[in-house]
Motif scaffolding. Sequence first.
Motif, PDB file in Angstrom:
ATOM      1  N   VAL A 269      -4.519  13.794 -21.118  1.00 61.09           N
ATOM      2  CA  VAL A 269      -3.779  12.544 -21.046  1.00 61.09           C
ATOM      3  C   VAL A 269      -4.627  11.540 -20.276  1.00 61.09           C
ATOM      4  CG1 VAL A 269      -1.693  11.469 -20.126  1.00 61.09           C
ATOM      5  CG2 VAL A 269      -1.586  13.777 -21.078  1.00 61.09           C
ATOM      6  N   GLU A 270      -4.757  10.339 -20.837  1.00 63.04           N
ATOM      7  CA  GLU A 270      -5.492   9.285 -20.153  1.00 63.04           C
ATOM      8  C   GLU A 270      -4.523   8.521 -19.251  1.00 63.04           C
ATOM      9  OE1 GLU A 270      -8.297   5.405 -21.075  1.00 63.04           O
ATOM     10  OE2 GLU A 270      -7.377   6.493 -22.741  1.00 63.04           O
ATOM     11  N   VAL A 271      -4.855   8.466 -17.968  1.00 66.53           N
ATOM     12  CA  VAL A 271      -4.013   7.785 -16.987  1.00 66.53           C
ATOM     13  C   VAL A 271      -4.865   6.725 -16.292  1.00 66.53           C
ATOM     14  CG1 VAL A 271      -2.597   8.054 -14.927  1.00 66.53           C
ATOM     15  CG2 VAL A 271      -2.686   9.891 -16.602  1.00 66.53           C
ATOM     16  N   ARG A 272      -4.380   5.511 -16.314  1.00 67.11           N
ATOM     17  CA  ARG A 272      -5.052   4.404 -15.608  1.00 67.11           C
ATOM     18  C   ARG A 272      -4.219   4.110 -14.371  1.00 67.11           C
ATOM     19  NH1 ARG A 272      -5.451  -1.592 -16.133  1.00 67.11           N
ATOM     20  NH2 ARG A 272      -7.607  -2.083 -15.604  1.00 67.11           N
ATOM     21  N   ILE A 273      -4.793   4.425 -13.216  1.00 69.08           N
ATOM     22  CA  ILE A 273      -4.036   4.352 -11.963  1.00 69.08           C
ATOM     23  C   ILE A 273      -4.676   3.350 -11.006  1.00 69.08           C
ATOM     24  CG2 ILE A 273      -5.276   6.295 -10.944  1.00 69.08           C
ATOM     25  CD1 ILE A 273      -2.667   7.169  -9.663  1.00 69.08           C
ATOM     26  N   ASN A 274      -3.836   2.575 -10.355  1.00 68.07           N
ATOM     27  CA  ASN A 274      -4.299   1.609  -9.370  1.00 68.07           C
ATOM     28  C   ASN A 274      -4.656   2.346  -8.077  1.00 68.07           C
ATOM     29  OD1 ASN A 274      -3.992  -0.466  -7.131  1.00 68.07           O
ATOM     30  ND2 ASN A 274      -3.756  -1.751  -8.945  1.00 68.07           N
ATOM     31  N   LYS A 275      -5.720   1.920  -7.431  1.00 67.65           N
ATOM     32  CA  LYS A 275      -6.188   2.577  -6.209  1.00 67.65           C
ATOM     33  C   LYS A 275      -5.192   2.465  -5.056  1.00 67.65           C
ATOM     34  CE  LYS A 275     -11.007   2.008  -7.415  1.00 67.65           C
ATOM     35  NZ  LYS A 275     -12.273   1.315  -7.115  1.00 67.65           N
ATOM     36  N   CYS A 276      -4.262   1.520  -5.142  1.00 64.80           N
ATOM     37  CA  CYS A 276      -3.230   1.416  -4.106  1.00 64.80           C
ATOM     38  C   CYS A 276      -2.373   2.677  -4.049  1.00 64.80           C
ATOM     39  CB  CYS A 276      -2.328   0.216  -4.365  1.00 64.80           C
ATOM     40  SG  CYS A 276      -3.163  -1.367  -4.196  1.00 64.80           S
ATOM     41  N   TYR A 277      -2.325   3.419  -5.146  1.00 70.41           N
ATOM     42  CA  TYR A 277      -1.508   4.628  -5.214  1.00 70.41           C
ATOM     43  C   TYR A 277      -2.222   5.865  -4.666  1.00 70.41           C
ATOM     44  CZ  TYR A 277       1.707   2.027  -8.181  1.00 70.41           C
ATOM     45  OH  TYR A 277       2.599   1.108  -8.658  1.00 70.41           O
ATOM     46  N   LEU A 278      -3.495   5.753  -4.353  1.00 67.98           N
ATOM     47  CA  LEU A 278      -4.244   6.921  -3.906  1.00 67.98           C
ATOM     48  C   LEU A 278      -3.661   7.548  -2.644  1.00 67.98           C
ATOM     49  CD1 LEU A 278      -7.936   5.815  -4.564  1.00 67.98           C
ATOM     50  CD2 LEU A 278      -6.422   7.191  -6.001  1.00 67.98           C
ATOM     51  N   LYS A 279      -3.262   6.703  -1.708  1.00 72.47           N
ATOM     52  CA  LYS A 279      -2.680   7.210  -0.458  1.00 72.47           C
ATOM     53  C   LYS A 279      -1.404   8.014  -0.742  1.00 72.47           C
ATOM     54  CE  LYS A 279       0.080   4.821   2.220  1.00 72.47           C
ATOM     55  NZ  LYS A 279       0.718   3.899   3.151  1.00 72.47           N
ATOM     56  N   TYR A 280      -0.617   7.531  -1.677  1.00 74.53           N
ATOM     57  CA  TYR A 280       0.639   8.200  -2.005  1.00 74.53           C
ATOM     58  C   TYR A 280       0.391   9.520  -2.733  1.00 74.53           C
ATOM     59  CZ  TYR A 280       2.412   3.685  -0.623  1.00 74.53           C
ATOM     60  OH  TYR A 280       2.677   2.543   0.094  1.00 74.53           O
ATOM     61  N   MET A 281      -0.651   9.550  -3.578  1.00 81.81           N
ATOM     62  CA  MET A 281      -1.010  10.804  -4.241  1.00 81.81           C
ATOM     63  C   MET A 281      -1.502  11.816  -3.215  1.00 81.81           C
ATOM     64  SD  MET A 281      -0.211  10.576  -7.381  1.00 81.81           S
ATOM     65  CE  MET A 281      -0.893  12.147  -7.833  1.00 81.81           C
ATOM     66  N   LYS A 282      -2.257  11.352  -2.251  1.00 81.21           N
ATOM     67  CA  LYS A 282      -2.751  12.228  -1.184  1.00 81.21           C
ATOM     68  C   LYS A 282      -1.579  12.775  -0.374  1.00 81.21           C
ATOM     69  CE  LYS A 282      -5.800  12.082   2.813  1.00 81.21           C
ATOM     70  NZ  LYS A 282      -6.708  11.251   3.599  1.00 81.21           N
ATOM     71  N   ASN A 283      -0.637  11.903  -0.023  1.00 83.41           N
ATOM     72  CA  ASN A 283       0.538  12.345   0.732  1.00 83.41           C
ATOM     73  C   ASN A 283       1.388  13.326  -0.082  1.00 83.41           C
ATOM     74  OD1 ASN A 283      -0.236  10.754   2.864  1.00 83.41           O
ATOM     75  ND2 ASN A 283       1.161   9.085   2.376  1.00 83.41           N
ATOM     76  N   LEU A 284       1.474  13.100  -1.381  1.00 79.56           N
ATOM     77  CA  LEU A 284       2.214  14.025  -2.247  1.00 79.56           C
ATOM     78  C   LEU A 284       1.550  15.400  -2.230  1.00 79.56           C
ATOM     79  CD1 LEU A 284       4.627  14.080  -4.271  1.00 79.56           C
ATOM     80  CD2 LEU A 284       2.933  13.691  -6.070  1.00 79.56           C
ATOM     81  N   TYR A 285       0.244  15.414  -2.302  1.00 77.77           N
ATOM     82  CA  TYR A 285      -0.490  16.689  -2.227  1.00 77.77           C
ATOM     83  C   TYR A 285      -0.213  17.388  -0.899  1.00 77.77           C
ATOM     84  CZ  TYR A 285      -4.236  19.764  -0.821  1.00 77.77           C
ATOM     85  OH  TYR A 285      -4.936  20.824  -0.297  1.00 77.77           O
ATOM     86  N   TYR A 286      -0.310  16.665   0.216  1.00 76.96           N
ATOM     87  CA  TYR A 286      -0.069  17.281   1.517  1.00 76.96           C
ATOM     88  C   TYR A 286       1.357  17.811   1.641  1.00 76.96           C
ATOM     89  CZ  TYR A 286      -4.548  15.643   3.282  1.00 76.96           C
ATOM     90  OH  TYR A 286      -5.881  15.429   3.478  1.00 76.96           O
TER      91      TYR A 286
END
Length: 135
Positions: free
Chosen positions: A71-88
């Motif tokens: 799946v191709e996902v185009r994600i804004n870098k502003c969401y990176l922190k939230y993805m990191k927090n989701l992982y943690y």
Amino acid sequence: MSVITDFYQFKYSRNDYYIELFINRSAVISIEEALDERLSNMYISKDAQCAYMRLKELFQSSRMKTDSIYVEVRINKCYLKYMKNLYYYFSDRKEYISLKALNDYLQVFLIKDIDDISGFSTLQEDIKVRVLSTV
């Protein structure tokens, strides 16, 4: 008369603030499930809630656009922190191992673009929500 533009929406919606990823379909489904579970928690900030809802919509719509295994996902870098927090948040749960792989990959962007992204982290919560709801 010129149109007044929200500076932050303009700044964070430029093309250089986006990453294009190809993610395995089963990993996308797993990430969507993690987002659902995280959204069910009533004790998250407004900006995190907005980010997780937008991420869920993003992953879901990207998955629905194709029948391919990736799946191709185009994600804004502003969401990176939230993805990191989701992982943690889910780091001790084996069923969300795809979050670790995604976080490891996105870590490169977090390090490379730390100045741009850290500026977003220091914004007030209502400004973050406004930006996240439009990018």
